[in-house]
Motif scaffolding. Structure first.
Motif, mmCIF file in Angstrom:
data_model
loop_
_atom_site.group_PDB
_atom_site.id
_atom_site.type_symbol
_atom_site.label_atom_id
_atom_site.label_comp_id
_atom_site.label_asym_id
_atom_site.label_seq_id
_atom_site.Cartn_x
_atom_site.Cartn_y
_atom_site.Cartn_z
ATOM 1 N N GLY A 172 0.797 -1.230 0.000
ATOM 2 C CA GLY A 172 0.000 0.000 0.000
ATOM 3 C C GLY A 172 0.824 1.271 0.000
ATOM 4 O O GLY A 172 0.273 2.371 -0.010
ATOM 5 N N ILE A 173 2.171 1.143 -0.017
ATOM 6 C CA ILE A 173 3.013 2.333 0.146
ATOM 7 C C ILE A 173 4.303 2.326 -0.689
ATOM 8 O O ILE A 173 4.778 3.380 -1.113
ATOM 9 C CB ILE A 173 3.339 2.524 1.663
ATOM 10 N N SER A 240 -6.351 5.034 -5.226
ATOM 11 C CA SER A 240 -6.655 3.686 -4.749
ATOM 12 C C SER A 240 -8.108 3.420 -5.101
ATOM 13 O O SER A 240 -8.971 4.231 -4.774
ATOM 14 C CB SER A 240 -6.512 3.599 -3.222
ATOM 15 N N ASP A 283 0.465 7.815 -1.623
ATOM 16 C CA ASP A 283 0.138 6.388 -1.694
ATOM 17 C C ASP A 283 -0.402 5.900 -0.353
ATOM 18 O O ASP A 283 -1.462 5.267 -0.272
ATOM 19 C CB ASP A 283 1.391 5.595 -2.098
ATOM 20 N N ALA A 284 0.312 6.211 0.723
ATOM 21 C CA ALA A 284 -0.130 5.783 2.057
ATOM 22 C C ALA A 284 -1.488 6.405 2.390
ATOM 23 O O ALA A 284 -2.400 5.718 2.868
ATOM 24 C CB ALA A 284 0.903 6.184 3.108
HETATM 25 MG MG MG Z 1 -1.564 3.139 -1.387
#
Ligand code: MG
Ligand code: AMP
Length: 331
Positions: A172-173, A240, A283-284
């Motif tokens: 996820g990051i 996302s 992204d996070a």
């Molecule tokens: Mg992400």
């Protein structure tokens, strides 16, 4: 004699103008290349005066992303896998430490919605494999053991898991960090205008020669259609969405972003687009906001003044932060 000089001058002027023209077309025709890395298609578009030098810079940017994938991805030698398979503390690279530190901060501020310890849950569902399935509640409870915001600790560049069963997943990051690094490699090679796109994780270097970068925001329910566009320079744009990786079973969509509280795919959003100075942060945050949903998601953004978001709720309603609205045009 005089005529000859005038003629020469005229030729020189025409040549000078043509030279300028030639240089202009070289700069307004971008070099484009794509490659499959990190489980997705990576596309790089770059403008530069010398096409060959620009192509070399793009190659170097891809190589840099492959290096980050090896460091943080699912491969055996990666820092993530080394932490997961060790019994005690593990010394990781300074870059992994930076990614983990930001991930842990977002994990804490999101009340655990962002969670880098869902490795076993991800493997159980197998959403990104050939054979995904809906697990039983007991299996899900078992896979959640050893996960959570407290499951992973970081001191300097030393990472340790609390529970022997914890499995780290930086899915996820890490792509955001890789996209940032690719952009930095391009900029260091003298490229003043480029876009790196890793399947919806984007970082823009400068603007296009003629205008700002225009980024379309995918409509989560109409493939190929956009909800609107944002115009930006020197920024990251990361989305996302529940349409990126999913399977359907008995008419229900099961996708790849999990709510760590339930162990099931998060249900409050269809997609989240975040703009921020870095793709690492964007992204996070995109993953965290996706799990939190519109209200709590926009509240989390208060901690990050440079970040803005558009959240498409489960009911398809749009929720925007103020700064996002300022750069956007709607269809
Ligand atoms: Mg992400
Ligand atoms: P993204 O596309 O950036 O939203 O990341 C989705 C990926 O992050 C998944 O494929 C998993 O590897 C991982 N992931 C799933 N759920 C979470 C979560 N709640 N927090 C952090 N990472 C997650």
């Amino acid at each position: 004699m005089k005529r000859a000089i005038i003629l020469l001058l005229a030729v020189a002027i025409v040549a000078a103008v043509a030279g300028v023209r030639l240089r202009e077309t070289a700069e307004t025709e971008p070099v484009y290349a794509s490659r499959i890395l990190m489980g997705t298609v990576i596309e790089i578009t770059a403008f530069g005066p010398d096409r060959r030098a620009t192509a070399r810079a793009i190659d170097a940017a891809f190589a840099e992303m492959a290096r980050i994938e090896a460091l943080m991805g699912p491969g055996e030698q990666s820092d993530a896998v080394r932490i997961s398979s060790a019994d005690g503390p593990v010394e990781v690279s300074p870059e992994t430490a930076k990614v983990l530190a930001l991930g842990l901060e977002v994990a804490e501020r999101s009340g655990g919605a962002f969670d880098m310890t869902l490795g076993r849950l991800k493997a159980l569902w197998g959403i990104e494999t050939e054979a995904p399935r809906v697990p039983s509640p007991e299996e899900i409870a078992g896979a959640l053991e050893g996960s959570g915001a407290q499951a992973l600790r970081l001191e300097g560049a030393t990472a340790a898991k609390r529970n022997p069963r914890t499995e780290v997943d930086l899915g996820g990051i890490a792509k955001g960090y890789a996209v940032d690094r690719a952009a930095e490699v391009l900029a260091a090679a003298g490229i003043a205008s480029a876009a790196v796109n890793a399947g919806g994780d984007m970082r823009l270097v400068g603007a296009r020669p003629d205008r700002l970068w225009r980024i379309g925001i995918q409509d989560p329910r109409r493939s190929g259609a956009v909800l609107g566009t944002v115009e930006l320079r020197d920024a990251a744009v990361v989305t996302s969405g529940d349409y990126e990786r999913f399977f359907e079973h008995d008419g229900v969509r099961y996708h790849h972003i999990f709510d760590p509280r339930t162990g099931y795919p998060a249900r409050t959003a269809q997609s989240v687009t975040v703009t921020a100075p870095s793709a690492l942060l964007a992204d996070a945050l995109a993953t965290a906001l996706f799990v939190l949903g519109p209200e709590e998601g926009l509240a989390l953004l208060e901690h990050y003044p440079g970040a803005e978001a558009l959240i498409v709720g489960a009911d398809a309603e749009l929720h925007l932060s103020e700064g996002f609205e300022a750069n956007a045009t709607w269809r």
